[in-house]
Design an enzyme around this catalytic site. Structure first.
Site, PDB file in Angstrom:
ATOM      1  N   HIS A 146      -3.115  -5.290   1.709  1.00  0.00           N
ATOM      2  CA  HIS A 146      -2.425  -5.489   2.997  1.00  0.00           C
ATOM      3  C   HIS A 146      -2.410  -6.954   3.449  1.00  0.00           C
ATOM      4  O   HIS A 146      -3.185  -7.319   4.347  1.00  0.00           O
ATOM      5  CB  HIS A 146      -3.151  -4.689   4.077  1.00  0.00           C
ATOM      6  CG  HIS A 146      -2.978  -3.223   3.989  1.00  0.00           C
ATOM      7  ND1 HIS A 146      -1.928  -2.549   4.576  1.00  0.00           N
ATOM      8  CD2 HIS A 146      -3.737  -2.283   3.397  1.00  0.00           C
ATOM      9  CE1 HIS A 146      -2.044  -1.260   4.342  1.00  0.00           C
ATOM     10  NE2 HIS A 146      -3.129  -1.065   3.619  1.00  0.00           N
ATOM     11  N   CYS A 200       0.836  -1.211   0.000  1.00  0.00           N
ATOM     12  CA  CYS A 200       0.000   0.000   0.000  1.00  0.00           C
ATOM     13  C   CYS A 200       0.879   1.273   0.000  1.00  0.00           C
ATOM     14  O   CYS A 200       1.502   1.561  -1.012  1.00  0.00           O
ATOM     15  CB  CYS A 200      -0.983  -0.062   1.165  1.00  0.00           C
ATOM     16  SG  CYS A 200      -2.422   0.964   0.895  1.00  0.00           S
ATOM     17  N   GLU A 221      -0.571  -8.306   5.488  1.00  0.00           N
ATOM     18  CA  GLU A 221      -0.239  -8.368   6.921  1.00  0.00           C
ATOM     19  C   GLU A 221      -1.478  -8.231   7.811  1.00  0.00           C
ATOM     20  O   GLU A 221      -1.401  -8.462   9.006  1.00  0.00           O
ATOM     21  CB  GLU A 221       0.800  -7.284   7.263  1.00  0.00           C
ATOM     22  CG  GLU A 221       0.293  -5.851   7.318  1.00  0.00           C
ATOM     23  CD  GLU A 221       0.117  -5.201   5.938  1.00  0.00           C
ATOM     24  OE1 GLU A 221       0.169  -5.906   4.914  1.00  0.00           O
ATOM     25  OE2 GLU A 221      -0.095  -3.968   5.911  1.00  0.00           O
TER      26      GLU A 221
HETATM   27  N1  GLN Z   1      -3.497   6.425   1.272  1.00  0.00           N
HETATM   28  C1  GLN Z   1      -2.167   6.106   1.736  1.00  0.00           C
HETATM   29  C2  GLN Z   1      -1.117   6.850   0.916  1.00  0.00           C
HETATM   30  O1  GLN Z   1      -1.421   7.426  -0.107  1.00  0.00           O
HETATM   31  C3  GLN Z   1      -1.905   4.636   1.704  1.00  0.00           C
HETATM   32  C4  GLN Z   1      -2.872   3.919   2.608  1.00  0.00           C
HETATM   33  C5  GLN Z   1      -2.369   2.638   3.176  1.00  0.00           C
HETATM   34  O2  GLN Z   1      -1.164   2.371   3.217  1.00  0.00           O
HETATM   35  N2  GLN Z   1      -3.281   1.850   3.668  1.00  0.00           N
HETATM   36  O3  GLN Z   1       0.010   6.866   1.294  1.00  0.00           O
END
Ligand code: GLN
Length: 188
Positions: free
Chosen positions: A170, A77, A172
């Site tokens: 994710h 992410c 994890e």
């Molecule tokens: N929206 C976050 C970003 O742009 C990422 C979100 C996340 O890691 N769950 O960094």
């Protein structure tokens, strides 16, 4: 096998729990010397702008780029955004993966969702249940990067380039260890 988790912001603790379940030695990485002796590194989810700014403050940008030339790095992410070459706005990035990402591509926190993905690299078997939280989309892959998984509508949510791995979601935050095992398989 020893895997570090970048531990300056985000859900690094959940990655460490997952790695320990798989019997892997772990280390929290906050400063460049913490990279010594690691076989790979995970950059967790969180806020990519914060992870980027703190990496600059802690002198981590160049050491992380060097590490990624010879070692496995997986970004989940926000971590995937941090690995990308282009996030379509100005923020500190490692820029080591030939992917273009669009941040918050699915909308706000309330638009978080879960989806079953087909991921051929994980082998035959049940679909992978993925959790997306204010997730980025991988708009495109270039160069040596290749697509690992897409949503049913074709949008890219996982990519790999040699020992570099990026996922919009994710692993994890699930009980499913297959993605972490996949990463370990090429971190060796
Ligand atoms: N929206 C976050 C970003 O742009 C990422 C979100 C996340 O890691 N769950 O960094």
């Amino acid at each position: 096998m020893k895997i570090g988790v970048l531990a300056i912001q985000g859900d690094f603790a959940e990655h460490i729990v997952m790695l320990k379940r798989l019997g892997v030695e772990t280390a929290e990485v906050r400063l460049p010397p913490h990279l010594d002796g690691l076989d790979g590194l995970i950059v967790p989810g969180g806020e990519s702008t914060t992870i980027g700014k703190l990496s600059v403050d802690f002198g981590l940008l160049e050491p992380l780029r060097e590490f990624g030339k010879t070692h496995a790095i997986w970004g989940t992410c926000a971590g995937a955004i941090f690995l990308s070459r282009d996030a379509r706005r100005s923020q500190p990035l490692l820029g080591i993966m030939d992917i273009t990402v669009e941040r918050n591509a699915f909308g706000r926190q309330v638009d978080s969702f879960e989806a079953d993905l087909v991921i051929p690299d994980l082998g035959e078997g049940r679909p992978y249940h993925a959790i997306f939280i204010r997730a980025p989309i991988i708009e495109s892959v270039q160069g040596l990067a290749r697509v690992i998984s897409t949503l049913p509508d074709g949008r890219i949510v996982a990519a790999r380039q040699g020992k570099l791995l990026a996922t919009s979601f994710h692993p994890e935050l699930t009980q499913d260890t297959r993605f972490h095992q996949y990463f370990l398989s090429f971190a060796k």
